[in-house]
Enzyme design. Structure first.
Site, short mmCIF file in Angstrom:
data_model
loop_
_atom_site.label_atom_id
_atom_site.label_comp_id
_atom_site.label_asym_id
_atom_site.label_seq_id
_atom_site.Cartn_x
_atom_site.Cartn_y
_atom_site.Cartn_z
N GLY A 1 0.82 -1.20 0.00
CA GLY A 1 0.00 0.00 0.00
C GLY A 1 0.85 1.25 0.00
O GLY A 1 2.02 1.24 0.40
N GLY B 1 1.05 6.06 4.01
CA GLY B 1 -0.11 6.53 4.76
C GLY B 1 -1.34 5.65 4.65
O GLY B 1 -2.40 6.02 5.17
N GLY C 1 -1.77 2.66 6.00
CA GLY C 1 -2.01 1.88 7.22
C GLY C 1 -1.28 0.56 7.26
O GLY C 1 -1.63 -0.31 8.07
N THR D 1 0.40 -0.29 10.75
CA THR D 1 -0.63 -0.56 11.76
C THR D 1 -1.25 -1.93 11.55
O THR D 1 -1.38 -2.72 12.50
CB THR D 1 -1.73 0.52 11.70
OG1 THR D 1 -1.16 1.80 11.98
CG2 THR D 1 -2.83 0.22 12.71
N GLU E 1 9.51 -2.07 7.58
CA GLU E 1 10.43 -1.31 6.77
C GLU E 1 11.36 -0.47 7.63
O GLU E 1 10.99 -0.03 8.72
CB GLU E 1 9.66 -0.36 5.84
CG GLU E 1 9.31 -0.96 4.52
CD GLU E 1 9.09 0.11 3.47
OE1 GLU E 1 9.64 -0.04 2.38
OE2 GLU E 1 8.40 1.09 3.75
N ASP F 1 5.90 -5.71 6.12
CA ASP F 1 5.41 -4.37 5.79
C ASP F 1 6.09 -3.91 4.51
O ASP F 1 7.22 -3.46 4.52
CB ASP F 1 5.77 -3.45 6.96
CG ASP F 1 5.30 -2.01 6.76
OD1 ASP F 1 4.87 -1.67 5.65
OD2 ASP F 1 5.38 -1.23 7.72
N ARG F 2 5.40 -4.05 3.37
CA ARG F 2 5.82 -3.71 2.01
C ARG F 2 6.78 -4.76 1.45
O ARG F 2 7.67 -5.23 2.11
CB ARG F 2 6.41 -2.31 1.92
CG ARG F 2 6.74 -1.91 0.49
CD ARG F 2 7.06 -0.45 0.33
NE ARG F 2 5.85 0.38 0.41
CZ ARG F 2 5.78 1.56 0.98
NH1 ARG F 2 6.85 2.08 1.53
NH2 ARG F 2 4.65 2.24 0.99
#
Length: 208
Positions: free
Chosen positions: A7, A10, A12, A15, A31, A78-79
């Protein structure tokens, strides 16, 4: 097992990564943002620092993938490395922030990595409008993000949509986040976990 949260800035991701890791007992991989040695300089002078930043992220994500591939635990990341290449680096190239020489060197590095890189078992894409992203970025208040050009954020969003729906070939789950609050509303979070259960374990209809 490897789960990736995709995503825009910002949306999310961090979270949701944190919440899902606690819910399922998965090991989170975040990250390098707070400790990235190039990020603050990058937002001050994007053309000067684009190549440095993208190579740093590529190195970090590739290292993470090597460690994930050797782990017996379920990792939630995360990513992914794919976003770094097809969204962020490609966007910097398109905007003139990376010249042909730097971009070709970067892509050659990535293509060498592809010989051992595998798709995640599930990629969860947090789909968001630019206005929602801006509101979240302002809310979290990181100084170096407050001067981010709106055009840059919008271009990233367009590239995410193209990457997710036209280029990505792995197993995918899309969560539209504009009108939900999974952090504070248990029902919204439960709807996400129900969809994950359906994709990974077949416990519920996959069209929830």
């Amino acid at each position: 097992m490897h789960i990736a949260i995709a995503g825009n800035i910002g949306s999310g991701k961090t979270t949701l990564t944190t919440m899902l890791s606690k819910h399922y007992g998965w090991v989170p991989r975040f990250e390098s943002v707070d400790y990235n040695p190039y990020l603050e300089d990058y937002y001050k002078d994007i053309p000067r620092w684009s190549f440095n930043l993208e190579v740093y992220f590529l190195k970090q994500r590739f290292r993470d993938l090597l460690e994930i591939s050797q782990s017996s635990q379920t990792i939630i990341q995360d990513r992914s490395i794919f976003e770094g290449v097809y969204v962020f680096a490609a966007n910097n190239k398109a905007m003139g922030n990376m010249d042909d020489r730097d971009f070709e060197a970067y892509m050659e590095l990535f293509e060498n990595m592809l010989t051992i890189v595998k798709y995640p078992d599930l990629m969860i894409y947090l789909q968001s409008s630019v206005s929602h992203l801006v509101a979240n970025i302002q809310k979290r208040g990181r100084d170096y993000e407050q001067t981010m050009p709106l055009e840059y954020l919008s271009n990233l969003n367009q590239r995410y949509e193209d990457f997710i729906f036209n280029k990505y070939k792995g197993k995918l789950m899309v969560v539209e986040v504009d009108n939900i609050d999974f952090q504070n509303n248990p029902k919204d979070f439960a709807a996400i976990t129900d969809k994950i259960d359906a994709h990974l374990f077949g416990l519920f209809p996959s069209d929830i």
